[in-house]
Enzyme design. Structure first.
Site, PDB file in Angstrom:
ATOM      1  N   GLY A  10       3.003  13.612   8.308  1.00 43.18           N
ATOM      2  CA  GLY A  10       2.050  14.043   7.274  1.00 43.18           C
ATOM      3  C   GLY A  10       1.366  15.335   7.710  1.00 43.18           C
ATOM      4  O   GLY A  10       0.898  15.423   8.839  1.00 43.18           O
ATOM      5  N   VAL A  23       1.867  30.684  19.080  1.00 42.71           N
ATOM      6  CA  VAL A  23       2.697  31.901  19.130  1.00 42.71           C
ATOM      7  C   VAL A  23       1.964  32.991  19.912  1.00 42.71           C
ATOM      8  O   VAL A  23       2.548  33.660  20.780  1.00 42.71           O
ATOM      9  CB  VAL A  23       3.034  32.387  17.701  1.00 42.71           C
ATOM     10  CG1 VAL A  23       3.679  33.767  17.724  1.00 42.71           C
ATOM     11  CG2 VAL A  23       3.943  31.371  17.013  1.00 42.71           C
ATOM     12  N   SER A  72      11.226  12.406   9.312  1.00 49.62           N
ATOM     13  CA  SER A  72      12.682  12.454   9.444  1.00 49.62           C
ATOM     14  C   SER A  72      13.301  11.086   9.704  1.00 49.62           C
ATOM     15  O   SER A  72      13.130  10.512  10.784  1.00 49.62           O
ATOM     16  CB  SER A  72      13.061  13.418  10.578  1.00 49.62           C
ATOM     17  OG  SER A  72      14.452  13.379  10.785  1.00 49.62           O
ATOM     18  N   GLY A 101       1.508  13.550  14.107  1.00 52.42           N
ATOM     19  CA  GLY A 101       0.816  12.281  14.345  1.00 52.42           C
ATOM     20  C   GLY A 101       1.592  11.363  15.283  1.00 52.42           C
ATOM     21  O   GLY A 101       2.473  11.810  16.034  1.00 52.42           O
ATOM     22  N   GLY A 103       3.995   9.033  14.957  1.00 50.96           N
ATOM     23  CA  GLY A 103       5.459   8.983  14.881  1.00 50.96           C
ATOM     24  C   GLY A 103       6.067  10.235  15.490  1.00 50.96           C
ATOM     25  O   GLY A 103       7.080  10.183  16.203  1.00 50.96           O
ATOM     26  N   SER A 104       5.429  11.366  15.234  1.00 46.61           N
ATOM     27  CA  SER A 104       5.945  12.641  15.741  1.00 46.61           C
ATOM     28  C   SER A 104       5.848  12.692  17.259  1.00 46.61           C
ATOM     29  O   SER A 104       6.750  13.184  17.945  1.00 46.61           O
ATOM     30  CB  SER A 104       5.144  13.802  15.146  1.00 46.61           C
ATOM     31  OG  SER A 104       5.061  13.646  13.747  1.00 46.61           O
ATOM     32  N   ASP A 126      -5.618  10.794  10.051  1.00 46.15           N
ATOM     33  CA  ASP A 126      -6.014   9.402  10.313  1.00 46.15           C
ATOM     34  C   ASP A 126      -6.834   9.228  11.594  1.00 46.15           C
ATOM     35  O   ASP A 126      -7.481   8.200  11.778  1.00 46.15           O
ATOM     36  CB  ASP A 126      -4.772   8.508  10.419  1.00 46.15           C
ATOM     37  CG  ASP A 126      -4.073   8.345   9.079  1.00 46.15           C
ATOM     38  OD1 ASP A 126      -4.693   8.665   8.056  1.00 46.15           O
ATOM     39  OD2 ASP A 126      -2.915   7.908   9.069  1.00 46.15           O
ATOM     40  N   ARG A 170      -3.818   3.828   6.215  1.00 44.40           N
ATOM     41  CA  ARG A 170      -3.116   2.550   6.032  1.00 44.40           C
ATOM     42  C   ARG A 170      -3.492   1.567   7.131  1.00 44.40           C
ATOM     43  O   ARG A 170      -3.709   0.397   6.880  1.00 44.40           O
ATOM     44  CB  ARG A 170      -1.591   2.771   6.054  1.00 44.40           C
ATOM     45  CG  ARG A 170      -1.032   3.046   4.682  1.00 44.40           C
ATOM     46  CD  ARG A 170       0.471   3.020   4.694  1.00 44.40           C
ATOM     47  NE  ARG A 170       0.998   4.127   5.482  1.00 44.40           N
ATOM     48  CZ  ARG A 170       1.813   5.055   5.006  1.00 44.40           C
ATOM     49  NH1 ARG A 170       2.209   5.003   3.758  1.00 44.40           N
ATOM     50  NH2 ARG A 170       2.252   6.021   5.773  1.00 44.40           N
ATOM     51  N   ALA A 185     -22.421   5.938   1.722  1.00 47.11           N
ATOM     52  CA  ALA A 185     -21.843   4.827   0.943  1.00 47.11           C
ATOM     53  C   ALA A 185     -22.617   3.527   1.173  1.00 47.11           C
ATOM     54  O   ALA A 185     -23.067   3.248   2.279  1.00 47.11           O
ATOM     55  CB  ALA A 185     -20.383   4.631   1.345  1.00 47.11           C
TER      56      ALA A 185
HETATM   57  O1  F6P Z   1      -0.595   9.705   8.286  1.00 48.08           O
HETATM   58  C1  F6P Z   1      -1.374  10.419   7.409  1.00 48.08           C
HETATM   59  C2  F6P Z   1      -1.369   9.828   6.033  1.00 48.08           C
HETATM   60  O2  F6P Z   1      -2.045  10.744   5.211  1.00 48.08           O
HETATM   61  C3  F6P Z   1      -1.930   8.421   5.889  1.00 48.08           C
HETATM   62  O3  F6P Z   1      -3.331   8.362   5.840  1.00 48.08           O
HETATM   63  C4  F6P Z   1      -1.292   7.977   4.595  1.00 48.08           C
HETATM   64  O4  F6P Z   1      -1.244   6.580   4.531  1.00 48.08           O
HETATM   65  C5  F6P Z   1       0.076   8.570   4.706  1.00 48.08           C
HETATM   66  O5  F6P Z   1      -0.038   9.716   5.522  1.00 48.08           O
HETATM   67  C6  F6P Z   1       0.710   8.980   3.390  1.00 48.08           C
HETATM   68  O6  F6P Z   1       1.995   9.450   3.657  1.00 48.08           O
HETATM   69  P1  F6P Z   1       2.931  10.193   2.619  1.00 48.08           P
HETATM   70  O7  F6P Z   1       2.385  11.565   2.413  1.00 48.08           O
HETATM   71  O8  F6P Z   1       4.258  10.219   3.288  1.00 48.08           O
HETATM   72  O9  F6P Z   1       2.894   9.405   1.353  1.00 48.08           O
END
Ligand code: F6P
Length: 328
Positions: A10, A23, A72, A101, A103-104, A126, A170, A185
């Site tokens: 993301g 760079v 990917s 993030g 996964g990367s 996140d 998530r 809030a």
């Molecule tokens: O990981 C960042 C994020 O923005 C999460 O907060 C969100 O759940 C997810 O990516 C959404 O992913 P995508 O853009 O692939 O729908």
């Protein structure tokens, strides 16, 4: 020395500032930089293009990423990975910087394990990357959320309504917690906390019965009421429908969605991006790799890739307690 840089997963505001700084720090050390397009897909497909100082001009203030990004699926397959390693060898890269993030950074770790010197830079709105207090993009996303809450409060007050605002996250409630606290809030709901649907409704109604004529309820997309298996079609929709059914207060729903990922990065994110990039380049140039940049006590420190496997949301539940106190 010839280094590749890619952005993956993301997108997060400040990725461009990180590419630019990487760079330019690299050029200051007379190293050669190659931009890899479309994340790990670009590694597999060999989408490598030289980057120089001029190519990264005028991007520090831009959201998104000039290198494009991707989640990917191909890089998770043995065939994709084999092709990626071949491309890195054929293009004679001496190292790779991965900006992204969780996964990367796992992908970065895998490259390192295959003998490709790799350094990561956490970038994800996140803020769920272990051992760094902040990731690139978090501060900008938070400010976007606060701006939205300010606007929604105007209309909530005018109509004496409750507003449910669903934010991203998530698995991590960081944006919901910090955005909700900063935006005043009345109720904040996170994936890290557990509450039944009735209890949420009761909490909102309690405020109304005490004379609060409007309410702002911030819910992370990953919140699931403890008496439900899942929140379909979304956490915000489920809460809004429950409040409407109860009828104590008129309720509207706003899902902020990908708005939170765009926009010009804040000063904090730009500075963080520059600091992470400087550290990443100097570590790689000095032969230190297999790590990602972490912000700890104001310092940028190297965090071994193994750490990325730990679960982390940077959520401090004491702040949720504080948010509940200051909102009433
Ligand atoms: O990981 C960042 C994020 O923005 C999460 O907060 C969100 O759940 C997810 O990516 C959404 O992913 P995508 O853009 O692939 O729908």
């Amino acid at each position: 020395m010839r280094l590749g840089v890619l952005t993956s997963g993301g997108d997060a505001p400040g990725m461009n500032a990180a590419i630019r700084a990487a760079v330019r720090c690299e050029s200051a050390r007379n190293l050669e930089m190659v931009g890899i397009h479309r994340g790990f897909n670009g590694v597999i497909e060999g989408e490598f293009r030289a980057l120089d100082n001029r190519a990264v001009g005028g991007i520090i203030e831009r959201g998104g990423t000039i290198l494009r990004s991707a989640r990917s699926a191909a890089f998770l397959t043995p065939a994709g990975r084999e092709k990626a390693l071949r491309q890195i060898k054929d293009h004679e890269l001496d190292g790779i910087i991965v900006i992204g993030g969780n996964g990367s950074l796992r992908g970065a770790r895998w490259l390192e394990e295959q003998g490709v010197p790799t350094v990561g830079m956490p970038a994800s709105i996140d803020n769920d990357i272990p051992r760094t207090a902040m990731s690139i993009g978090v501060d900008t996303a938070l400010n976007t959320v606060v701006d939205a809450l300010n606007r929604l409060r105007d209309t909530a007050v005018a109509h004496e309504r409750a507003f449910v605002i669903e934010v991203m996250g998530r698995k991590s409630g960081y944006i919901a917690l910090m955005g909700g606290l900063a935006g005043g809030a009345e109720v904040i709901l996170l994936p890290e906390t557990s509450m039944t649907l009735d209890a949420v409704v009761a909490q909102v109604c309690k405020g109304v019965l005490k004379g609060k004529r409007h309410s702002i309820i911030v819910v992370a997309e990953g919140f699931v009421p403890s008496d439900m298996e899942s929140a379909d079609p979304s956490a915000g929709r489920v809460l809004t429908d429950a409040l409407e059914r109860d009828g104590t207060v008129e309720t509207r729903l706003t899902i902020l969605g990908h708005l939170q990922r765009g926009g010009s990065p804040t000063a904090f994110d730009r500075v963080l991006a520059c600091r992470f990039a400087q550290a990443a380049i100097s570590w790689l140039a000095d032969g230190e790799h297999g790590v990602y940049t972490g912000l700890q006590n104001e310092d940028v420190i190297p965090v071994p890739f193994e750490g990325v496997e730990d679960t982390c949301t940077n959520v401090d539940l004491d702040l949720l307690h504080l948010a509940n106190i200051v909102a009433h």
